[in-house]
Enzyme design. Structure first.
Site, PDB file in Angstrom:
ATOM      1  N   THR A 520       0.929  -1.186   0.025  1.00  0.00           N
ATOM      2  CA  THR A 520      -0.092   0.224   0.002  1.00  0.00           C
ATOM      3  C   THR A 520       0.979   1.371  -0.011  1.00  0.00           C
ATOM      4  O   THR A 520       1.572   1.410   0.747  1.00  0.00           O
ATOM      5  CB  THR A 520      -0.923   0.039   1.262  1.00  0.00           C
ATOM      6  OG1 THR A 520      -1.554   1.305   1.072  1.00  0.00           O
ATOM      7  CG2 THR A 520      -0.175  -0.057   2.515  1.00  0.00           C
ATOM      8  N   HIS A 577       2.192 -11.266  14.335  1.00  0.00           N
ATOM      9  CA  HIS A 577       3.171 -11.779  15.349  1.00  0.00           C
ATOM     10  C   HIS A 577       3.006 -13.211  15.567  1.00  0.00           C
ATOM     11  O   HIS A 577       3.804 -13.735  16.310  1.00  0.00           O
ATOM     12  CB  HIS A 577       2.896 -10.992  16.213  1.00  0.00           C
ATOM     13  CG  HIS A 577       4.590 -10.565  17.141  1.00  0.00           C
ATOM     14  ND1 HIS A 577       5.692 -11.346  16.546  1.00  0.00           N
ATOM     15  CD2 HIS A 577       4.995 -10.089  17.905  1.00  0.00           C
ATOM     16  CE1 HIS A 577       6.589 -11.082  17.298  1.00  0.00           C
ATOM     17  NE2 HIS A 577       6.376 -10.362  18.436  1.00  0.00           N
TER      18      HIS A 577
END
Length: 607
Positions: A520, A577
């Site tokens: 992006t 994560h």
């Protein structure tokens, strides 16, 4: 000799397909290569042409049924066998045959034989009209299960041609037009505007062209036609031609000043539309034609709405499929016209040029202030996915600073020749994309996805790069499939092509699905960096900030540490994560940083 229609192989890994719609019915005559049916696979939706000319005698696989590649879908009789094939089919359905009504008429009254002969003719007409051809919700993508009817382009009682746009449908991935499967008359609309229907559900019924008179008396199309909606647009559209010729020559859709001029012209049309009601009737047919041609094809509903609000269709830039002017476009133009009408009234009172310029900037934000609008399907889908993504992932963002001075110099040297060679402008984004793809190949954990319930990690065999594109309908992410096979020029062309087709709503559903990693470019709006939300089921997303020049301490081989002006950019990697450790994310970002700072793109640019 009968010809078998089989399921073709529509892709390298495609083993089966689902029949979404039959464009011809049993007993219909077909020509060679004429579209016969629509088939949907897990990769593409397409039409299957007829392999021979003749009569469709038998349909083996019905709609919404799945068949393997090579299996028989239908049977077509040859030209010499048309008569023989059509006869058994007419005998099978008793409703369509004339002999069925005749015995009943004879049983009811044997003396008046002429009366039964007149009865079969009317009874035969309503039968095909009542049956008709159903219009169903097509499969608009492998993960699309339903769609919302946003607008009907035809109304009950109107005649439609085969493949003529019939309605507009919106899904959580794309807005598109649904063409009419056959020519005839629209007998019934079963799913109204703003209603949602599942894939395969029946939306409307289309009868034969000769059945139109029979369908109008039964339902209420005739009263709708006599309700005189047509005379109303005529007098109001009569006043619109006066400003239209003067407005179209100087219209510029890219300049705010031109938008102000366009907004003023509909106001003049409203003022002129009141006095001359009967007089301009002779001028109406001649004047609206130029405006209609300039605005492209518009539906009668949109044309009527524009006439009621005094909006010049030629001055509107449509946001519908293929640039078509939609109902919302007309309403927004009317709101701008009202705001522009109030602005000139305040300007003379102030009697200052600066004061007159300020109201011109206010209409855009003030048009929606204090209002409430319905959520679009795309915005609803974005909201749900973003919320779900944050809830099901442990997302973390790591930011790194990169010196792209060498890339900036190479880009400046090669941008002209690059555009001549590839036909697109050379921005920083293809460099970022290429560096990210190469880093994904070295660190596939960033390109992987995790199934916590199944206890698995899946490493895709290719890098499918999603590119976030800002559109008027919301943020959409078209995908460069197999991006690892492309060079810098190929990536630049694919980005430009996908971005353009996404903004103009010409992208297909399959082209915005299947991304394994997303890029992006938040720097295109001046942001230094942000913390992107990773779209599930991907595990990471890279955000690129604005490239800015600022003083940086660099290590010169001769002078040592010196302060120099460099082109700098922040790269922000958001990741799951649960799957990707901080060390993995750092290694990935360092690989991207080293590739960009080395600036070894001369071979890619032909330098």
């Amino acid at each position: 000799m009968p010809v078998s229609v089989t399921m073709p192989r529509l892709g390298e890994s495609v083993t089966e397909g689902t029949v979404t719609r039959w464009l011809k019915q049993e007993g219909d005559t077909v020509e060679v290569d004429e579209p016969l049916l629509e088939v949907s696979t897990d990769k593409v939706d397409t039409e299957i042409p007829s392999p021979a000319a003749g009569v469709l005698t038998r349909i083996v696989v019905g709609e919404d049924e799945t068949a393997e590649v090579g299996s028989e879908l239908a049977v077509i009789a040859g030209e010499g066998e048309q008569a023989g094939a059509a006869a058994p089919q007419q005998q099978a359905p008793a409703e369509q045959a004339a002999p069925a009504p005749q015995p009943t008429a004879a049983a009811e009254g044997t003396a008046p034989e002429p009366a039964p002969q007149a009865a079969p003719a009317p009874s035969a007409a309503p039968a095909p009209a009542g049956e008709g051809t159903p219009v169903t919700m097509p499969a608009l993508g492998e993960s699309v299960t339903e769609g919302t009817v946003t607008r009907w382009l035809k109304q009950v009682g109107e005649t439609v041609e085969a493949d003529e746009p019939l309605l507009e449908v919106s899904t959580d991935k794309v807005d598109t037009e649904i063409p009419s499967p056959v020519g005839g008359t629209l007998l019934e609309i079963k799913v109204a505007e703003d209603e949602t229907a599942a894939v395969g559900a029946e939306l409307a019924v289309i009868g034969a062209a000769g059945a139109a008179p029979a369908a109008q008396p039964e339902a209420k199309p005739a009263p709708q036609a006599e309700a005189k909606p047509e005379p109303k647009p005529a007098p109001q559209a009569e006043a619109k031609p006066a400003p239209a010729p003067a407005a179209t020559p100087g219209v510029s859709y890219n300049e705010p000043a031109a938008e102000a001029e366009v907004a003023k012209q509909p106001v003049q049309a409203e003022q002129r539309a009141v006095p001359p009601a009967p007089a301009p009737t002779a001028q109406a047919p001649a004047a609206p034609a130029p405006g209609a041609e300039a605005a492209g094809y518009v539906t009668p509903l949109v044309r009527k709405l524009a006439a009621e609000h005094g909006v010049d269709l030629a001055s509107i830039k449509g946001t519908g499929v293929g640039g078509r002017v939609r109902k919302q476009d007309v309403l927004e133009a009317a709101e701008r016209a009202k705001a522009a009408q109030a602005a000139p009234a305040a300007a003379p009172a102030a009697a200052a040029p600066a004061a007159a310029a300020k109201p011109a900037a206010k209409p855009q934000p003030s048009a929606k202030r204090g209002t409430t609008e319905k959520l679009t399907r795309i915005r609803t889908a974005i909201a749900k996915r973003m919320q779900e993504s944050l809830h099901e992932m442990a997302q973390l963002t790591t930011v790194i600073e990169v010196d792209v001075t060498r890339v900036a110099k190479l880009r400046s040297q090669a941008k002209d020749s690059f555009q001549q060679r590839h036909g697109v402008k050379l921005s920083f984004l293809p460099f970022f994309a290429l560096a990210a793809i190469e880093a994904l190949q070295s660190y596939p954990i960033v390109n992987a996805r995790m199934d916590l319930a199944g206890g698995t990690i899946t490493y895709p065999e290719a890098e499918h790069l999603g590119i976030a594109v800002d559109t008027e309908r919301g943020l959409l992410v078209p995908v460069i499939h197999n991006a690892g096979d492309l060079n810098l020029g190929g990536i630049a062309k694919r980005i430009a092509d996908l971005a353009e087709r996404t903004r103009t709503n010409k992208i297909s559903p399959d082209e915005i699905a299947g991304a394994t990693f997303t890029l992006t470019n938040t720097g295109s709006r001046g942001a230094l960096f942000d913390t992107p939300i990773v779209p599930s089921p991907q595990s990471a997303m890279l955000g690129t900030g604005a490239v800015v020049k600022r003083p940086v301490v660099v290590n010169d081989p001769e002078l040592g540490e010196v302060v120099a002006v460099r082109s700098m950019v922040y790269l922000a990697l958001s990741y799951d994560h649960r799957l990707i450790d901080g060390a993995d994310a750092a290694r990935f970002l360092v690989a991207v940083k080293e590739r960009l700072e080395a600036g070894n793109f001369e071979a890619e640019l032909g330098l």
